[in-house]
Design a protein around this motif. Sequence first.
Motif, short mmCIF file in Angstrom:
data_model
loop_
_atom_site.label_atom_id
_atom_site.label_comp_id
_atom_site.label_asym_id
_atom_site.label_seq_id
_atom_site.Cartn_x
_atom_site.Cartn_y
_atom_site.Cartn_z
N ILE A 13 0.86 -1.21 0.00
CA ILE A 13 0.00 0.00 0.00
C ILE A 13 0.88 1.25 0.00
N ALA A 14 1.97 1.20 0.81
CA ALA A 14 2.86 2.37 0.92
C ALA A 14 3.52 2.71 -0.41
N LEU A 15 3.68 1.69 -1.27
CA LEU A 15 4.34 1.91 -2.56
C LEU A 15 3.43 2.62 -3.58
N GLN A 24 -5.52 9.26 4.16
CA GLN A 24 -5.46 7.83 4.51
C GLN A 24 -4.02 7.37 4.76
N PHE A 25 -3.08 7.90 3.97
CA PHE A 25 -1.67 7.53 4.17
C PHE A 25 -1.17 8.01 5.52
N LEU A 72 8.48 6.04 3.85
CA LEU A 72 9.18 7.33 3.98
C LEU A 72 9.68 7.83 2.63
N LYS A 73 10.06 6.90 1.77
CA LYS A 73 10.54 7.31 0.43
C LYS A 73 9.40 7.93 -0.37
N GLU A 74 8.23 7.33 -0.27
CA GLU A 74 7.10 7.79 -1.08
C GLU A 74 6.32 8.94 -0.45
N HIS A 75 6.18 8.92 0.89
CA HIS A 75 5.20 9.83 1.51
C HIS A 75 5.75 10.68 2.65
N SER A 76 7.09 10.73 2.81
CA SER A 76 7.63 11.47 3.96
C SER A 76 7.21 12.95 3.94
N GLN A 77 7.04 13.52 2.75
CA GLN A 77 6.70 14.95 2.67
C GLN A 77 5.34 15.25 3.31
N LEU A 78 4.44 14.26 3.27
CA LEU A 78 3.12 14.44 3.93
C LEU A 78 3.32 14.60 5.44
#
Length: 814
Positions: A13-15, A24-25, A72-78
């Motif tokens: 899901i994280a990918l 949701q993330f 963290l690679k995909e969504h750390s900015q959130l």
Amino acid sequence: MFRNVTLKCLTEIALVSVSQYDEQFILLFTLTTSKLKEMLPLDTNIRQAYANGQDDEQKFIQNLSLFLCCFLKEHSQLIEKRQDLNELLHESLHYLVMISEVEETEIFKICLEYWNALAADLYRESPFTASTSLPLLGQPKTETPQRRALYNPVLSKVRLIMVGRMAKPEEVLVVENEQGEVVREFMKDTDAINMYKNMRETLVYLTHLDYTDTERIMTNKLYGQVNGTEWSWKNLNTLCWAIGSISGAMHEEDEKRFLVIVIKDLLGLCEQKRGKDNKAIIAANIMYVVGQYPRFLRAHWRFLKTVVNKLFEFMHETHDGVQDMACDTFIKIAQKCRKYFVQVQVGEIMPFIEDILNQISTIICDLQPQQVHTFYEAVGYMISAQADAVAQERLIEKYMQLPNQAWDGVINQATKNVEVLKDEDAVKQLGNILKTNVRACKALGHPFVVQLGRIYLDMLNVYKVLSENISAAIALNGEQVTKQPLIRAMRTVKKETLKLISGWVGRSNDPQMVCDNFIPPLLDAVLIDYQRNVPAAREPEVLSTMATIVNKLESNITNEIPQIFDALFECTLGMINKDFEEFPEHRTNFFLLLQAVNSHCFPAFLVISPLQFKLVLDSIIWAFKHTMRNVADIGLQILYQLLQNVKQDETAAQSFYQTYYTDVLQHMFSVVTDTSHTAGLTMHATILAYLFTLAESGAIVSPLDPTNASQSNVDFVQQYVANLLKAAFPHLSDPQIKITVQGMFNLDQDITQFKEHLRDFLVQIKEFAGEDMTDLYLEEREGALLTAQQEKRRMQLMVPGIINPHDMPEEMQD
């Protein structure tokens, strides 16, 4: 029970990278992290837990590392944008730091990939504030970017891990094996080399983000080595490998201050520790570190001289691998700092090169032959930096004194009694002397002429005598004799002779002088010997040497081409035209020679007999139909160049078109439609378009169909190609073939469009046969990969320290 499966699902899901599910993330992250803290409290020693854990628990830690890195690679900015989540972010990073300490390579690779991406991303956000020194008085201190400030506390821990776990670089040859013994490494561990490259890149980015922290960590660890509190081979190795890996990532002044401490401490450690193994490990580390910092050595003569003298000391150290590393480091330093050795430095009375040459016999007395060759190449680079021709000639004379004494000794004996050249030790000695000359020539280039002139005629006489010895031995005992040590040693002398001549000619800068003085005796010694030898005793280097000579001397050697062809052409063709596998070296070198003659001495093709010219063309056709791709590519290049050359000579052109045009066309179509040759599609299209243009533009004046002189050449070619295709692919309809042929003529001025049209035709054929069509796009895929590599290299060159100092272009060295 299901925690491993759950983590795997969460990772998938994280990918997913879509913006409409941001909330949701965030929820997924907060719930997972809070649940994680219940299962694995923050103060858990994960390294120990992993070491003592069951298989299921170890898998959980691996899956956790994958989830955290992917999320963290995909969504750390959130998460970064929400201040209330900063603590959660730091906790998840804390888990990753703990996992990075686990003694399991695959888990570490997962974490390393994330740390690398994070450090690179933070650096690229504001690259110009990276590596900044302390601000000058009165200047405002540069603000640390907000994201960087957020990650700084954790990055310090990552630096510590990188320094403590640094993988072994390729250049280090002295290692500790599994039994705890210090040995020389013979097999390269490609996995470790790749790991080193990734860790090195990560540490360079981390150093740019805060060089003072990197320096603090390294200095503390070095202090622990010197005072003995952290002394161990592993600790010293990883520390020195890390220090060597960040070359170029600091400002020069900071680098100088840091390295002075490092080199002094390491040299002190070398004096302080007792025991052969300790000395070997420390020596290997000193050599690796100094080899990585040519910029520092260039700026500090005293250190450069101390380091080189230390290398000379290590050349007497008989511990496995130390001498090899000393010679390898010496040559790296010689290449990057060459001019400093031929200049008189402050506080010196003469250039250091004089010192080296005065004690050369003492320095190399304990080295093996191959190490002596490396040493000679290194000194050659130094001498090549001497701009004064007279001074340089004197240095070369002194430099080659030892090899020349040994050479003269054998030659004088052989002059009195030629049987000496059947003595295995004497022949091996000649081989080693020639190898030394080859390496010296590689470093010196054209100025090596003074040395080559001294031994040239003797060397060619030895070549002739050894050739006769080999031929006589084969006549007496058959071809299997070529595997005997004496015969192999003789062939080594022949190969090294050719390598030396080819190496010097390739670097020479006076074609006429080479042509007048060096070529006649060479052809006399080499050509007839090659022609009359049995195939197994023919040296492929004869062909490559002739190719080098033609490429270098160009039209100056045109008059000699018929003589070269008489001796080499037919007998080599007889060796390689029976199949696609035998004599691979002869095969490649033969076509390289053909390509060189075609490019630079084409008029020579116009004076050979028609029968010989047909052989030339047949061999070109044989080449582009070859299964070895490099040979096929050379064949296509030769054909295209030949067609262009022929067009320049009006008389020869018409005769060529009448005799060979349709043959060439037929063979080109047979190779275009052969599925094993799809990689050459661009070149196929280029040559076919050129052939059609010749017919269409009126360049072919004589009728191609002598039975019907009233028919235009364009009509004849169109009909000829249509009949060819119809015979080969009966399933194609007449309209399909007509459109294909007409399209080829319509598009022959636009290679890109012509290639697409040709590819469409090949797709039609392959679809009918039910074959895979991905190969038709092989060139595009290769081109995309090459572009991506070039772009990566361009980006790396913009980051100081990312490229190893020895892989840097020369103009970027200072």
